[in-house]
Design a protein around this motif. Structure first.
Motif, short mmCIF file in Angstrom:
data_model
loop_
_atom_site.label_atom_id
_atom_site.label_comp_id
_atom_site.label_asym_id
_atom_site.label_seq_id
_atom_site.Cartn_x
_atom_site.Cartn_y
_atom_site.Cartn_z
N SER A 39 0.86 -1.19 0.00
CA SER A 39 0.00 0.00 0.00
C SER A 39 0.89 1.23 0.00
O SER A 39 1.75 1.39 0.86
N VAL A 40 0.69 2.09 -0.98
CA VAL A 40 1.58 3.23 -1.21
C VAL A 40 0.75 4.51 -1.22
O VAL A 40 -0.27 4.59 -1.90
N LEU A 41 1.21 5.49 -0.47
CA LEU A 41 0.59 6.81 -0.48
C LEU A 41 1.60 7.81 -1.00
O LEU A 41 2.71 7.92 -0.46
N VAL A 42 1.23 8.54 -2.05
CA VAL A 42 2.11 9.56 -2.62
C VAL A 42 1.43 10.91 -2.43
O VAL A 42 0.43 11.22 -3.09
N VAL A 43 1.96 11.71 -1.53
CA VAL A 43 1.44 13.05 -1.29
C VAL A 43 2.14 14.00 -2.26
O VAL A 43 3.36 14.14 -2.23
N GLY A 44 1.36 14.63 -3.12
CA GLY A 44 1.94 15.41 -4.21
C GLY A 44 2.17 14.53 -5.41
O GLY A 44 3.25 14.56 -6.02
N GLY A 45 1.16 13.73 -5.77
CA GLY A 45 1.33 12.74 -6.82
C GLY A 45 0.62 13.05 -8.11
O GLY A 45 0.42 12.16 -8.94
N THR A 46 0.23 14.30 -8.32
CA THR A 46 -0.51 14.63 -9.54
C THR A 46 0.37 15.18 -10.66
O THR A 46 -0.12 15.35 -11.78
N SER A 47 1.62 15.46 -10.39
CA SER A 47 2.48 16.00 -11.44
C SER A 47 3.94 15.67 -11.13
O SER A 47 4.28 15.25 -10.02
N GLY A 48 4.77 15.84 -12.14
CA GLY A 48 6.21 15.73 -11.96
C GLY A 48 6.65 14.38 -11.43
O GLY A 48 6.13 13.32 -11.78
N ILE A 49 7.65 14.41 -10.56
CA ILE A 49 8.26 13.19 -10.05
C ILE A 49 7.28 12.39 -9.20
O ILE A 49 7.27 11.16 -9.26
N GLY A 50 6.45 13.07 -8.42
CA GLY A 50 5.47 12.36 -7.62
C GLY A 50 4.54 11.53 -8.48
O GLY A 50 4.24 10.37 -8.16
N ARG A 51 4.08 12.10 -9.57
CA ARG A 51 3.21 11.36 -10.49
C ARG A 51 3.94 10.17 -11.10
O ARG A 51 3.38 9.07 -11.22
N GLU A 52 5.18 10.39 -11.53
CA GLU A 52 5.94 9.30 -12.14
C GLU A 52 6.16 8.15 -11.16
O GLU A 52 6.09 6.97 -11.54
N PHE A 53 6.40 8.48 -9.90
CA PHE A 53 6.58 7.42 -8.91
C PHE A 53 5.27 6.67 -8.67
O PHE A 53 5.24 5.43 -8.62
N ALA A 54 4.17 7.41 -8.54
CA ALA A 54 2.87 6.78 -8.33
C ALA A 54 2.54 5.87 -9.51
O ALA A 54 2.01 4.76 -9.33
N ARG A 55 2.83 6.32 -10.73
CA ARG A 55 2.56 5.51 -11.93
C ARG A 55 3.37 4.22 -11.91
O ARG A 55 2.84 3.14 -12.21
#
Length: 230
Positions: free
Chosen positions: A3-19
């Motif tokens: 289970s992974v939570l990415v705060v700030g995951g809608t753009s940039g590096i956060g998004r790439e990590f979430a993807r």
């Protein structure tokens, strides 16, 4: 499956990590300031859910995360920049950024405390402006240096939960840098011993390593191709 939570995951590096983690089959929840955008991005990358959360409004963080369950891996990638100089100091902008990066990050961890467990791991985002500030980086450099202290105290207080930080240098294909003039980027590459700028994929890989390796704790990992030596 984690289970992974990415705060700030809608753009940039956060998004790439979430993807990346969603593609691996992990259960990913991401957050962004805007509810519609967070939901849209979550659907685009295959995450389970997108939530609205504003790190600069820390009193609302606990409520925003109320529906989040057990957290194996927490990445706090939400960042902001201000152009602030001592000679022309914008107090409101400084307060917002300090609140976002230090109080907001800490409140996320506080709110999730009961949902972390002994094998959980956390990665916070800093940046190399703390080591090589540029004109206008007064607040940015300060808060990124503050991440060091935050990592250390959280690693002690949350033990055995591991807490690390990643400090990217110039990330050439990130939204902030990709639009810069080529002569600017070429000059930065010339001063980087590796001969190339860090990429978002490089930083994502570093974050994944910090979360995965169970013997890495209270570490600040620089991802800049040796830029500080240039």
């Amino acid at each position: 499956m984690s289970s992974v939570l990415v705060v700030g995951g809608t753009s940039g590096i956060g998004r790439e990590f979430a993807r990346l983690r969603a593609q691996r089959g992990d259960e990913v929840v991401l957050t962004g300031r805007d509810a519609h955008r967070a939901d849209t991005v979550a659907k685009e990358i295959g995450a389970r859910q997108g939530l609205a959360l504003d790190l600069a409004r820390p009193r609302g963080i606990a409520a925003a995360l109320a529906g989040v369950g057990r957290v194996d891996h927490l990445v706090i990638a939400g960042v902001s920049r201000d152009e602030n100089r001592v000679a022309e100091y914008d107090i409101d902008a400084a307060l917002r950024l300090v609140t976002l990066k230090l109080v907001g990050y800490t409140e996320v961890v506080h709110a999730l405390g009961p949902r972390l467990h002994e094998d959980s791991a956390i990665v916070l985002f800093g940046g190399q402006a703390k080591e090589r500030p540029y004109p206008g980086a007064t607040t940015v450099a300060t808060v990124n240096a503050g991440v060091r202290g935050l990592v250390n105290t959280l690693a002690v207080e949350l033990a055995p939960v591991r807490v690390n930080a990643v400090h990217p240098g110039v990330v050439g294909d990130s939204p902030y840098w990709a639009g810069k003039p080529e002569e600017v980027l070429a000059g930065l590459r010339a001063r980087t011993p590796s001969g190339r700028l860090a990429t978002m994929a490089d930083v994502v890989d570093a974050v994944d390593f910090l979360l995965r390796n169970r013997s890495v704790n209270a570490v600040e990992l620089t991802v800049d191709g040796g830029w500080m030596l240039g």
